[in-house]
Write a protein that holds these residues in place. Structure first.
Motif, PDB file in Angstrom:
ATOM      1  N   ASN A 503     -14.183 -20.649  -5.429  1.00 59.12           N
ATOM      2  CA  ASN A 503     -15.218 -19.964  -5.869  1.00 59.12           C
ATOM      3  C   ASN A 503     -16.226 -20.780  -6.486  1.00 59.12           C
ATOM      4  O   ASN A 503     -17.424 -20.359  -6.906  1.00 59.12           O
ATOM      5  CB  ASN A 503     -14.681 -19.256  -7.061  1.00 59.12           C
ATOM      6  CG  ASN A 503     -13.684 -17.982  -6.709  1.00 59.12           C
ATOM      7  OD1 ASN A 503     -14.110 -17.383  -5.639  1.00 59.12           O
ATOM      8  ND2 ASN A 503     -12.656 -18.027  -7.315  1.00 59.12           N
ATOM      9  N   HIS A 504     -16.141 -22.283  -6.100  1.00 56.76           N
ATOM     10  CA  HIS A 504     -17.130 -23.225  -6.453  1.00 56.76           C
ATOM     11  C   HIS A 504     -17.542 -22.958  -7.989  1.00 56.76           C
ATOM     12  O   HIS A 504     -18.581 -23.103  -8.586  1.00 56.76           O
ATOM     13  CB  HIS A 504     -18.495 -22.887  -5.722  1.00 56.76           C
ATOM     14  CG  HIS A 504     -18.161 -23.115  -4.120  1.00 56.76           C
ATOM     15  ND1 HIS A 504     -17.910 -24.273  -3.561  1.00 56.76           N
ATOM     16  CD2 HIS A 504     -18.392 -21.990  -3.451  1.00 56.76           C
ATOM     17  CE1 HIS A 504     -17.953 -23.895  -2.266  1.00 56.76           C
ATOM     18  NE2 HIS A 504     -18.043 -22.777  -2.170  1.00 56.76           N
ATOM     19  N   VAL A 505     -16.478 -22.965  -8.946  1.00 59.51           N
ATOM     20  CA  VAL A 505     -16.810 -22.992 -10.198  1.00 59.51           C
ATOM     21  C   VAL A 505     -15.653 -23.892 -10.932  1.00 59.51           C
ATOM     22  O   VAL A 505     -14.664 -24.001 -10.372  1.00 59.51           O
ATOM     23  CB  VAL A 505     -16.297 -21.715 -10.895  1.00 59.51           C
ATOM     24  CG1 VAL A 505     -17.489 -20.708 -10.326  1.00 59.51           C
ATOM     25  CG2 VAL A 505     -14.880 -21.078 -10.478  1.00 59.51           C
ATOM     26  N   VAL A 506     -16.057 -24.677 -12.047  1.00 62.07           N
ATOM     27  CA  VAL A 506     -15.485 -25.253 -12.971  1.00 62.07           C
ATOM     28  C   VAL A 506     -14.853 -24.582 -14.142  1.00 62.07           C
ATOM     29  O   VAL A 506     -15.496 -23.563 -14.375  1.00 62.07           O
ATOM     30  CB  VAL A 506     -15.936 -26.830 -13.652  1.00 62.07           C
ATOM     31  CG1 VAL A 506     -16.376 -27.646 -12.431  1.00 62.07           C
ATOM     32  CG2 VAL A 506     -17.254 -26.185 -14.194  1.00 62.07           C
ATOM     33  N   LEU A 507     -13.556 -24.784 -14.562  1.00 61.14           N
ATOM     34  CA  LEU A 507     -12.985 -23.807 -15.513  1.00 61.14           C
ATOM     35  C   LEU A 507     -12.522 -24.478 -16.837  1.00 61.14           C
ATOM     36  O   LEU A 507     -12.005 -25.698 -16.604  1.00 61.14           O
ATOM     37  CB  LEU A 507     -11.638 -23.244 -14.938  1.00 61.14           C
ATOM     38  CG  LEU A 507     -11.698 -22.564 -13.647  1.00 61.14           C
ATOM     39  CD1 LEU A 507     -10.461 -21.981 -12.989  1.00 61.14           C
ATOM     40  CD2 LEU A 507     -12.691 -21.130 -13.818  1.00 61.14           C
ATOM     41  N   LEU A 508     -12.735 -23.810 -17.883  1.00 58.32           N
ATOM     42  CA  LEU A 508     -12.104 -24.219 -19.010  1.00 58.32           C
ATOM     43  C   LEU A 508     -11.483 -23.463 -19.673  1.00 58.32           C
ATOM     44  O   LEU A 508     -11.701 -22.280 -19.853  1.00 58.32           O
ATOM     45  CB  LEU A 508     -13.241 -24.808 -19.882  1.00 58.32           C
ATOM     46  CG  LEU A 508     -12.703 -25.004 -21.479  1.00 58.32           C
ATOM     47  CD1 LEU A 508     -11.882 -26.173 -21.453  1.00 58.32           C
ATOM     48  CD2 LEU A 508     -14.082 -25.144 -22.425  1.00 58.32           C
ATOM     49  N   ALA A 509     -10.021 -23.635 -20.037  1.00 58.81           N
ATOM     50  CA  ALA A 509      -8.965 -22.543 -20.570  1.00 58.81           C
ATOM     51  C   ALA A 509      -8.568 -23.190 -21.960  1.00 58.81           C
ATOM     52  O   ALA A 509      -8.328 -24.350 -21.951  1.00 58.81           O
ATOM     53  CB  ALA A 509      -7.730 -22.522 -19.652  1.00 58.81           C
ATOM     54  N   VAL A 510      -8.867 -22.432 -23.000  1.00 60.63           N
ATOM     55  CA  VAL A 510      -8.342 -22.455 -24.369  1.00 60.63           C
ATOM     56  C   VAL A 510      -7.303 -21.548 -24.806  1.00 60.63           C
ATOM     57  O   VAL A 510      -7.502 -20.345 -24.957  1.00 60.63           O
ATOM     58  CB  VAL A 510      -9.473 -22.638 -25.424  1.00 60.63           C
ATOM     59  CG1 VAL A 510      -9.150 -22.988 -26.666  1.00 60.63           C
ATOM     60  CG2 VAL A 510     -10.822 -23.567 -24.940  1.00 60.63           C
ATOM     61  N   GLN A 511      -6.023 -22.356 -24.944  1.00 57.99           N
ATOM     62  CA  GLN A 511      -4.850 -21.400 -25.332  1.00 57.99           C
ATOM     63  C   GLN A 511      -4.407 -21.859 -26.684  1.00 57.99           C
ATOM     64  O   GLN A 511      -4.047 -22.795 -26.658  1.00 57.99           O
ATOM     65  CB  GLN A 511      -3.960 -21.686 -24.063  1.00 57.99           C
ATOM     66  CG  GLN A 511      -2.630 -20.787 -24.191  1.00 57.99           C
ATOM     67  CD  GLN A 511      -1.586 -20.973 -23.191  1.00 57.99           C
ATOM     68  OE1 GLN A 511      -1.768 -22.015 -22.402  1.00 57.99           O
ATOM     69  NE2 GLN A 511      -0.233 -20.507 -23.280  1.00 57.99           N
ATOM     70  N   ASP A 512      -4.121 -20.888 -27.390  1.00 61.70           N
ATOM     71  CA  ASP A 512      -3.475 -20.761 -28.839  1.00 61.70           C
ATOM     72  C   ASP A 512      -2.452 -20.128 -28.959  1.00 61.70           C
ATOM     73  O   ASP A 512      -2.078 -19.111 -28.144  1.00 61.70           O
ATOM     74  CB  ASP A 512      -4.658 -20.508 -29.667  1.00 61.70           C
ATOM     75  CG  ASP A 512      -4.887 -19.187 -29.896  1.00 61.70           C
ATOM     76  OD1 ASP A 512      -6.032 -18.772 -29.468  1.00 61.70           O
ATOM     77  OD2 ASP A 512      -4.008 -18.054 -30.455  1.00 61.70           O
ATOM     78  N   GLU A 513      -1.300 -20.368 -29.856  1.00 56.89           N
ATOM     79  CA  GLU A 513      -0.107 -19.759 -29.982  1.00 56.89           C
ATOM     80  C   GLU A 513      -0.324 -18.986 -31.243  1.00 56.89           C
ATOM     81  O   GLU A 513       0.582 -18.901 -32.200  1.00 56.89           O
ATOM     82  CB  GLU A 513       1.083 -20.804 -29.933  1.00 56.89           C
ATOM     83  CG  GLU A 513       1.338 -21.354 -28.657  1.00 56.89           C
ATOM     84  CD  GLU A 513       2.391 -22.366 -28.666  1.00 56.89           C
ATOM     85  OE1 GLU A 513       2.968 -22.467 -29.757  1.00 56.89           O
ATOM     86  OE2 GLU A 513       3.046 -22.686 -27.705  1.00 56.89           O
ATOM     87  N   GLY A 514      -1.616 -18.264 -31.522  1.00 56.51           N
ATOM     88  CA  GLY A 514      -1.919 -17.539 -32.699  1.00 56.51           C
ATOM     89  C   GLY A 514      -1.384 -16.388 -32.715  1.00 56.51           C
ATOM     90  O   GLY A 514      -0.538 -15.970 -32.196  1.00 56.51           O
ATOM     91  N   ARG A 515      -1.939 -15.432 -33.538  1.00 54.50           N
ATOM     92  CA  ARG A 515      -1.522 -14.056 -34.058  1.00 54.50           C
ATOM     93  C   ARG A 515      -1.880 -13.179 -32.826  1.00 54.50           C
ATOM     94  O   ARG A 515      -1.310 -12.179 -32.718  1.00 54.50           O
ATOM     95  CB  ARG A 515      -2.552 -13.645 -35.403  1.00 54.50           C
ATOM     96  CG  ARG A 515      -3.884 -13.455 -35.049  1.00 54.50           C
ATOM     97  CD  ARG A 515      -4.443 -13.019 -36.309  1.00 54.50           C
ATOM     98  NE  ARG A 515      -4.321 -14.067 -37.442  1.00 54.50           N
ATOM     99  CZ  ARG A 515      -5.312 -14.782 -37.734  1.00 54.50           C
ATOM    100  NH1 ARG A 515      -6.512 -15.082 -37.198  1.00 54.50           N
ATOM    101  NH2 ARG A 515      -4.963 -15.694 -38.637  1.00 54.50           N
TER     102      ARG A 515
END
Length: 576
Positions: A503-515
């Motif tokens: 898809n010609h995109v750069v990705l940033l994933a921010v994953q937390d183990e919160g509520r």
């Protein structure tokens, strides 16, 4: 027979004389070959410069440097580490020939001669985390200051403020322990030594003031007039510097806090390691592309016109949609923001200014009130006792300032939300670098929430076109939201970058183990003023502003969450 006995006796006398002469010559030769014995003194608890290790043996930068000088200069050194006061006394009475680490001062030159400096000491003020009244040298007036006995900082305070209240300790470790235990106002300890002792002793309540108060030269010192020995150590130090051995020793003990230069050889090696695979990939790609070009050329021409028409229509749709959204936002918020900016910012600015004056007035009044308190006992200020107010007033001022700053931030976010963006969008930037900068900005906020931050950066990410600062604002917002969602230090935050070639995109994933977030709230996360964190100060504008920035870059912001397990936010930006 008598003649023979006389001759034998004479022969024995000659042999005895020869043996005695040879023994004397051998003894003289051994005496000439014996290395000069030098007694070297130092502090037993001054890491990383000099200290006794767990086995009780001398260790540290000074110790290794002294042994290296002794080797190149042919000296026999006896290194003795003990309390600093005993080392100073030993140098004065001749039991110690040379001290391997002493801070330079003009007053000390009356008693000792100094070598060429082999290090610099950055002296700092150490305070407790919950007591930030002391920020500079001027704040030391009227305070109780902990210093090591006979140290350079005792000499400094005697000159800087002769009336200062000094608490003397035998070691720097004792000074920091007293401060950590809540006793006295501050301690004067070099920043590097303090950091080592803080970690080794597990002192959690103390920190150094940001800027060192003074920088001092640090080197060998001998008793006044012992220049012959001093010259030998100066010469040995020069030899080690020319040979590069000094830099190696320094790097092992002190270099961890200093930026290391990157050699051209290393740069070339890394470039070669990266470039060679890229060249091979490029050659293969070119060959493969040429084979496919003929097959796809015809289909490409057929699709080109259709794609161009759809893209033009999409651009027009987006342009009209952006205008409608912007007009709607301005219609609903324009008058409100103008009124808020004028009616709130002006009095709020006056509040912040007056609070600073109140804080300064309180700080300057405390020594007078303390003196009256010591002389007359507790007394009333208004409806409260002074002993209570002196503990609560600084916290009250700090809380009031934080509240005023929050008002200022809310107004600023409102203005950002309503203002059309005119930022430059032509910059090419690396998303990894943007994420790294954002992590540094919010590091303190993250540390308060968790010690388990995992960063996974993809290699060779294509560059993104847009405004680096605006995208950094989005990443900071996502990281702060993730840290605020955690409930307990045992939970993790995982930050990952990647490239979606399809898809010609750069990705940033921010994953937390919160509520986590309820399913019915997910579609509303980017709505203005909607927030699930209103009880902790959320305004509901952060994600709205972030969504607008992402949209300006032609990207997307997606949310996935399971209540009680955590949330994952995925930012996608098209490549340049």
């Amino acid at each position: 027979m008598g003649c023979f006995s006389l001759r034998a006796a004479a022969l024995w006398l000659v042999l005895v004389a020869v043996f005695v002469l040879m023994a004397d010559r051998g003894s003289a030769s051994a005496e000439r070959n014996r290395k000069p014995r030098v007694t070297v003194g130092g502090d037993f608890n001054y890491p990383p410069y000099e200290f006794l290790d767990k086995q009780g043996n001398p260790a540290g930068f000074n110790v290794e440097l002294t042994r290296a000088i002794a080797e190149v200069m042919g000296l026999d050194v006896d290194i003795r580490l003990g309390p600093w006061s005993e080392m100073r006394e030993g140098l004065d009475n001749g039991k110690i020939d040379i001290v391997q680490g002493m801070a330079y001062s003009s007053e000390r030159t009356q008693e000792v001669d100094f070598s060429t400096p082999h290090a610099l000491l950055y002296q700092s003020i150490w305070i407790r985390r919950d007591d930030r009244r002391i920020r500079s040298l001027e704040d030391l007036h009227g305070k109780t200051v902990i210093v090591m006995r006979n140290s350079i900082m005792q000499d400094f305070m005697a000159k800087f403020d002769p009336s200062a209240k000094l608490v003397l300790t035998d070691t720097l470790a004792d000074a920091l322990k007293l401060l950590n235990d809540g006793r006295h106002d501050c301690a004067l300890v070099s920043k590097l030594t303090g950091k080592y002792l803080e970690k080794e002793l597990g002192l959690k309540r103390i920190i150094p003031v940001a800027q060192p108060i003074i920088t001092q030269s640090y080197g060998y010192a001998v008793r006044k007039g012992n220049l012959e020995l001093l010259d030998k150590f100066n010469e040995g130090l020069a030899v080690l510097k020319r040979s590069g051995q000094y830099q190696e020793i320094r790097g092992r003990w002190l270099g961890v806090l200093e930026p290391q230069p990157v050699s051209w050889q290393r740069v070339f090696r890394y470039v070669a390691l990266v470039a060679l695979p890229l060249v091979l990939i490029l050659v293969g790609t070119v060959a493969w592309s040429r084979a496919l070009q003929k097959q796809v050329a015809e289909r490409t021409r057929e699709l080109a016109r259709e794609v161009a028409e759809k893209e033009q229509a999409l651009r027009e749709l987006r342009r009209h949609q952006d205008k409608l959204v912007q007009a709607d936002k301005l219609a609903s918020l324009g008058i409100l923001v103008a009124g808020v900016a004028h009616e709130i910012n002006n009095p709020n600015g006056l509040i912040l200014l007056n609070l600073q004056r109140f804080e300064e007035t309180l700080r300057r009044s405390l020594p007078i009130l303390e003196e009256y308190y010591r002389d007359n006992g507790d007394f009333s200020l208004g409806r409260h006792s002074y002993s209570r107010l002196r503990e609560e007033l600084p916290h009250m001022l700090t809380e009031t300032q934080d509240a005023a700053r929050r008002i200022k931030r809310i107004v600023s976010e409102l203005k950002d939300f309503a203002r059309p963006d005119t930022a430059d969008m032509s910059e090419f930037f690396d998303l990894n670098a943007v994420v790294q900068a954002a992590v540094r900005l919010v590091d303190k906020s993250i540390v308060k929430s968790t010690h388990q931050l995992e960063l996974c950066y993809a290699e060779y990410l294509p560059r993104v076109r847009g405004n680096r600062q605006r995208v950094e604002q989005v990443v900071v917002n996502l990281l702060v939201n993730a840290s605020q969602a955690l409930e307990g230090q045992g939970k993790r935050i995982v930050v990952t970058t990647s490239f979606d070639a399809a898809n010609h995109v750069v990705l940033l994933a921010v994953q937390d183990e919160g509520r986590g977030i309820a399913a019915e709230d997910l579609p509303r996360l980017t709505d203005p003023f909607f927030t699930t964190k209103r009880e902790v100060g959320g305004t509901g504008l952060g994600l709205s502003v972030s969504a607008g920035i992402v949209k300006e870059h032609g990207g997307t912001l997606e949310f996935a969450s399971v209540p009680g397990e955590g949330t994952t936010v995925t930012l996608a930006l098209p490549t340049g």
